[in-house]
Design an enzyme around this catalytic site. Structure first.
Site, short mmCIF file in Angstrom:
data_model
loop_
_atom_site.label_atom_id
_atom_site.label_comp_id
_atom_site.label_asym_id
_atom_site.label_seq_id
_atom_site.Cartn_x
_atom_site.Cartn_y
_atom_site.Cartn_z
N GLU A 184 24.64 15.37 5.96
CA GLU A 184 25.89 16.09 6.27
C GLU A 184 27.10 15.14 6.29
O GLU A 184 27.88 15.11 7.24
CB GLU A 184 25.76 16.81 7.61
N GLU A 378 18.59 22.68 4.95
CA GLU A 378 18.65 23.10 6.35
C GLU A 378 19.22 24.50 6.41
O GLU A 378 20.22 24.78 5.75
CB GLU A 378 19.56 22.19 7.18
C1 BG6 Z 1 22.54 20.00 11.31
C2 BG6 Z 1 21.90 18.65 11.52
O1 BG6 Z 1 23.89 19.88 11.55
O2 BG6 Z 1 22.21 21.03 12.16
C3 BG6 Z 1 20.61 18.68 12.30
O3 BG6 Z 1 21.68 17.99 10.29
C4 BG6 Z 1 20.76 19.67 13.44
O4 BG6 Z 1 20.34 17.38 12.74
C5 BG6 Z 1 20.99 21.06 12.86
O5 BG6 Z 1 19.71 19.68 14.33
C6 BG6 Z 1 21.07 22.17 13.87
O6 BG6 Z 1 22.00 21.85 14.86
P1 BG6 Z 1 21.62 21.88 16.39
O7 BG6 Z 1 22.79 21.33 17.07
O8 BG6 Z 1 21.37 23.29 16.70
O9 BG6 Z 1 20.42 21.03 16.54
#
Ligand code: BG6
Length: 479
Positions: A184, A378
């Site tokens: 990211e 993701e």
């Molecule tokens: C992304 C990151 O922004 O979102 C992850 O690459 C992160 O590391 C994921 O865990 C979800 O965000 P969060 O804050 O719900 O864990």
């Protein structure tokens, strides 16, 4: 009749994680501390992340530090990988913790114990025919590089990173083909701490420092791409963006222009450099108007030009809706990454707006702009799960979320987008990056651990486990 989608043969279905959020073993195997080790758990984390002057100290009297234990993948990787294999994963996204390989980050020789750990993990994945997809830097800059050098603001990190990537490429050349450089990367201007490993000196200097840090990462990423191609001829290296399409709040042309500008800066700036190998023209005006001056060395721009990526990976959680002039009530009502509330969308328990159609928009925008293969690395729903008396978890809300997003990918493929994989986030429950909570769960696999670190760490299958297993088995035909 329910529509069936056709995903390409060999589509890489899987799940995604990051070392700092699930590995644990923070002081084992000669590993050094990294950024995540000093981030406290709980809602105070987000506040600390966005303000200047973070001290990078551990204060166990005041806070809990959930990343120290993660979910103990360090000791339980065999059990976890067996569960991924049972779901039918074709790929598994994970990161290497830089400080496991170079504990301080600036040593000349790597830590053999750290290297051996990932050998075991990759071997275990290959045992089941699971292709590793490895992120080189996922919010885990070695702490020593933060404290002694000021993180990625400092040019020296390019050299240290270069040594680290050369080491891991050489060591794992026969085991890992797919690599991602900086997780990211474009999130840096919002939260420099995560990706760039420093907390801005002041609000005034935030942009200047962030773009300088980003420049160092562009050079480091381009070098990594070149090195990978040299050391592992059949490797594929991708960039990793957080992508959030920006919608204009209404048809007012000034809001439309504002949305376009915001989208270009947030979504396209880093991608343009990674993919086209050049700073985009629109950035010149932005830098001038914001008095940003980037220090470059001779050869940087050539390096960036020569080290363009093979594919684009991105995370997708939400879209953003924006307008040029926000009323005081509207400020702060939008998503994590800004904007205003979208009246057409529901939000998760953490206020992240749920927008599957936005994923189709994202895929089309990215493909229209770059014509490079894409992979969603993701996506997922962070939610509170309830464990029933018999130990089961009926997470239909998660299934609904994932189903709608996978359908959006199916539509994008019909639109002509070249998409080759999907690794949903947190395929096994892990520590949340933004809040440090365990209770913000994304997994198909439940992990018995609470926000304070209590629990047996036992793994169990949620309803979504069986659902995703069938999605993979039918290559996305049965959703
Ligand atoms: C992304 C990151 O922004 O979102 C992850 O690459 C992160 O590391 C994921 O865990 C979800 O965000 P969060 O804050 O719900 O864990």
């Amino acid at each position: 009749m329910t529509k069936k989608y056709e995903f390409p043969k060999g589509f890489l279905w899987g799940g995604a994680t990051a070392a700092n959020q699930f590995e644990g073993g923070y002081d084992e195997g000669g590993r050094g501390l990294n950024l995540a080790d000093v981030l406290p758990g709980g809602k105070s984390r987000l506040k600390l992340l966005s303000q200047s002057g973070f001290d990078f100290e551990i204060d166990k009297e005041k806070y809990v530090y959930p990343n120290h234990l993660g979910i103990d993948f360090y000791h339980r990787y065999k059990e976890d990988i067996a569960l991924f294999a049972e779901m039918g994963f074709k790929t598994f996204r994970m990161s290497i913790a830089w400080s496991r390989i170079f504990p301080n980050g600036d040593e000349l020789e790597p830590n053999e114990e750290g290297l051996a750990f990932y050998d075991r993990v990759f071997d275990e994945l290959h045992k089941y025919g699971i292709e590793p997809l490895v992120t080189l830097a996922h919010y885990e800059t070695p702490l020593h590089l933060i404290k002694e050098y000021g993180g990625w603001k400092n040019r020296k990190l390019v050299e240290f990173f270069d040594r680290y990537v050369e080491t891991v490429f050489t060591r794992y050349k026969d085991k890992v083909k797919y690599w991602l450089t900086f997780n990211e990367i474009n999130g840096a201007t919002h939260m420099p701490l995560f990706g760039l490993g420093f907390s801005a000196t002041s609000d005034e200097l935030r942009l200047q420092e962030s773009f300088q840090g980003l420049h160092h990462q562009f050079v480091a990423s381009a070098k990594a791409v070149q090195l990978a191609h040299e050391i592992i001829p059949d490797s594929q290296v991708g960039c990793m963006l957080i992508y959030a399409p920006v919608y204009s709040y209404d048809s007012n042309p000034e809001n439309a222009m504002h949305a376009l500008e915001e989208s270009r800066l947030f979504n396209n700036f880093c991608g343009d450099i990674h993919v086209r190998g050049e700073y985009p023209k629109f950035s010149h005006r932005f830098f001038k108007e914001n008095l940003i001056q980037i220090e470059m060395e001779d050869g940087d721009l050539e390096m960036i030009k020569e080290g363009t990526v093979d594919f684009i990976s991105f995370s997708y959680y939400m879209s953003r809706t924006d307008k040029k002039h926000k009323t005081p009530e509207e400020i702060g009502q939008g998503n994590l990454i800004g904007g205003v509330k979208n009246p057409f969308l529901e939000a998760s328990d953490w206020g992240w707006e749920i927008d599957p159609e936005g994923l189709r928009v994202a895929l089309n925008e990215l493909y229209d702009r770059y014509q490079l293969p894409l992979i969603v690395v993701e996506n997922g729903l962070g939610a509170y799960d309830k464990v029933e008396e018999d130990g089961s978890v009926h997470d239909d809300y998660r299934i609904d979320y994932l189903r709608s997003h996978i359908k959006a990918m199916g539509e994008a493929i019909e639109d002509g987008v070249e998409l080759f994989g999907y690794t949903s986030w947190g395929c096994i429950d892990l520590v949340s990056a933004s809040t440090g909570e365990m209770s913000k769960r994304y997994g198909y696999i439940y992990v018995d651990l609470d926000d304070e670190g209590n629990g047996t760490l036992a793994r169990s299958k949620k309803k979504s486990f069986h659902w995703y297993q069938n999605v993979i088995k039918t290559n996305g035909e049965e959703l």
